[in-house]
Design an enzyme around this catalytic site. Structure first.
Site, PDB file in Angstrom:
ATOM      1  CE  LYS A 229      18.939  12.581  17.080  1.00 22.12           C
ATOM      2  NZ  LYS A 229      19.070  12.349  18.521  1.00 22.12           N
TER       3      LYS A 229
ATOM      4  NE  ARG B 100      28.444  13.020  22.001  1.00 18.92           N
ATOM      5  CZ  ARG B 100      27.307  13.258  21.357  1.00 18.92           C
ATOM      6  NH1 ARG B 100      26.971  12.526  20.329  1.00 18.92           N
ATOM      7  NH2 ARG B 100      26.510  14.222  21.756  1.00 18.92           N
TER       8      ARG B 100
ATOM      9  NE  ARG C 206      19.792  18.602  19.106  1.00 19.52           N
ATOM     10  CZ  ARG C 206      20.753  17.708  18.809  1.00 19.52           C
ATOM     11  NH1 ARG C 206      21.326  17.701  17.646  1.00 19.52           N
ATOM     12  NH2 ARG C 206      21.113  16.832  19.706  1.00 19.52           N
TER      13      ARG C 206
HETATM   14  P1  AMP Z   1      24.334  15.419  18.937  1.00 24.31           P
HETATM   15  O1  AMP Z   1      25.581  14.737  18.529  1.00 24.31           O
HETATM   16  O2  AMP Z   1      23.320  15.456  17.831  1.00 24.31           O
HETATM   17  O3  AMP Z   1      23.754  14.880  20.214  1.00 24.31           O
HETATM   18  O4  AMP Z   1      24.718  16.952  19.219  1.00 24.31           O
HETATM   19  C1  AMP Z   1      25.647  17.295  20.222  1.00 24.31           C
HETATM   20  C2  AMP Z   1      25.513  18.764  20.598  1.00 24.31           C
HETATM   21  O5  AMP Z   1      25.761  19.591  19.444  1.00 24.31           O
HETATM   22  C3  AMP Z   1      24.139  19.188  21.094  1.00 24.31           C
HETATM   23  O6  AMP Z   1      23.933  18.898  22.461  1.00 24.31           O
HETATM   24  C4  AMP Z   1      24.203  20.690  20.814  1.00 24.31           C
HETATM   25  O7  AMP Z   1      25.011  21.366  21.761  1.00 24.31           O
HETATM   26  C5  AMP Z   1      24.918  20.738  19.460  1.00 24.31           C
HETATM   27  N1  AMP Z   1      23.958  20.627  18.338  1.00 24.31           N
HETATM   28  C6  AMP Z   1      23.852  19.608  17.460  1.00 24.31           C
HETATM   29  N2  AMP Z   1      22.864  19.828  16.573  1.00 24.31           N
HETATM   30  C7  AMP Z   1      22.322  21.022  16.901  1.00 24.31           C
HETATM   31  C8  AMP Z   1      21.249  21.791  16.394  1.00 24.31           C
HETATM   32  N3  AMP Z   1      20.502  21.369  15.339  1.00 24.31           N
HETATM   33  N4  AMP Z   1      20.993  22.978  16.987  1.00 24.31           N
HETATM   34  C9  AMP Z   1      21.714  23.430  18.018  1.00 24.31           C
HETATM   35  N5  AMP Z   1      22.719  22.751  18.583  1.00 24.31           N
HETATM   36  C10 AMP Z   1      23.032  21.541  18.026  1.00 24.31           C
END
Ligand code: AMP
Length: 214
Positions: free
Chosen positions: A15, A162, A90
């Site tokens: 994404k 990460r 989410r």
């Molecule tokens: P991502 O980079 O989108 O994979 O997000 C990394 C982490 O950020 C996730 O595993 C969550 O801990 C937090 N996070 C990102 N977006 C959300 C969201 N919409 N709701 C809750 N936690 C989020």
């Protein structure tokens, strides 16, 4: 009518990469809640520390905090027209909050599922690296940098892995996705706002499928 394009897919589905391409090539702002939370690690407040801990575990940050952040960010001038959300909503609560925001901003929501089989996701996540300067995303298996572990655009920048891309956090993130986020696909499908692209294949193949839907 301007749109809020929502990219939905498991962690590692690509994404972020596709949202960044849309921004580069079509000038559509990409808003990534994950990136915004990661940026918080530069501030040493109790809230920032709490967010870092939640992220490292692979669980979700609270709906309320996440919504506030999205609302603030998308009220800026660059989001007056169409923008892309990468990683939001989410949960069902977030999806309901986004409906309110879309009404307020007079925009329609278009959800796009980026579909990738589970075994491929694990490989992508553990191989993922990014540039700490520009955020460019690489993968040691499928999209390596020209020089090992160095950004193609920033020769002084060593790529980083990460904190939540280790196997344990990845399993939790995939479980959390299945439990909390996957049901949103049905939600958007039922209201006729879901489209789907195949997230396997080359970056350009995936992008061209995505572009056709936008
Ligand atoms: P991502 O980079 O989108 O994979 O997000 C990394 C982490 O950020 C996730 O595993 C969550 O801990 C937090 N996070 C990102 N977006 C959300 C969201 N919409 N709701 C809750 N936690 C989020």
């Amino acid at each position: 009518m301007s749109k809020i394009i929502v990219l939905i897919g498991a962690p590692g589905a690509g994404k972020g990469t596709q949202a960044r391409l849309l921004e580069e090539r079509k000038n559509i702002p990409q808003i990534s809640t994950g990136d915004m939370f990661r940026e918080m690690k530069n501030s040493d407040t109790p809230l920032a520390r709490e967010v870092q801990e939640i992220m490292a575990s692979g669980k979700y940050v609270s709906d309320e905090l996440t919504y506030q952040m999205v609302k603030d960010r998308t009220s800026r001038e660059d989001c007056a027209g169409t923008f892309v959300l990468d990683g939001y909503p989410r949960t069902d609560v977030q999806a309901a909050q986004l409906e309110d925001l879309a009404t307020e901003q007079e925009k329609e929501i278009q959800a796009i599922e980026v579909d990738v089989p589970r075994d491929e996701l694990m490989r992508r996540l553990t191989g993922r690296r990014s540039c700490p300067v520009c955020g460019e995303i690489y993968n040691v298996y499928s999209k390596p940098p020209k020089t090992d572990n160095v950004c193609d655009f920033h020769p002084d920048a060593q790529l980083t892995h990460r904190a939540d891309d280790n196997e344990e956090s990845v399993s939790t993130r995939l479980e959390t996705y299945d439990e909390k986020t996957k049901p949103l696909l049905d939600y958007y499908e039922r209201s006729g706002r879901l489209k789907k692209i195949n997230g396997e294949g080359s970056l350009e193949e995936i992008y061209s499928e995505l572009e056709k839907l936008i």
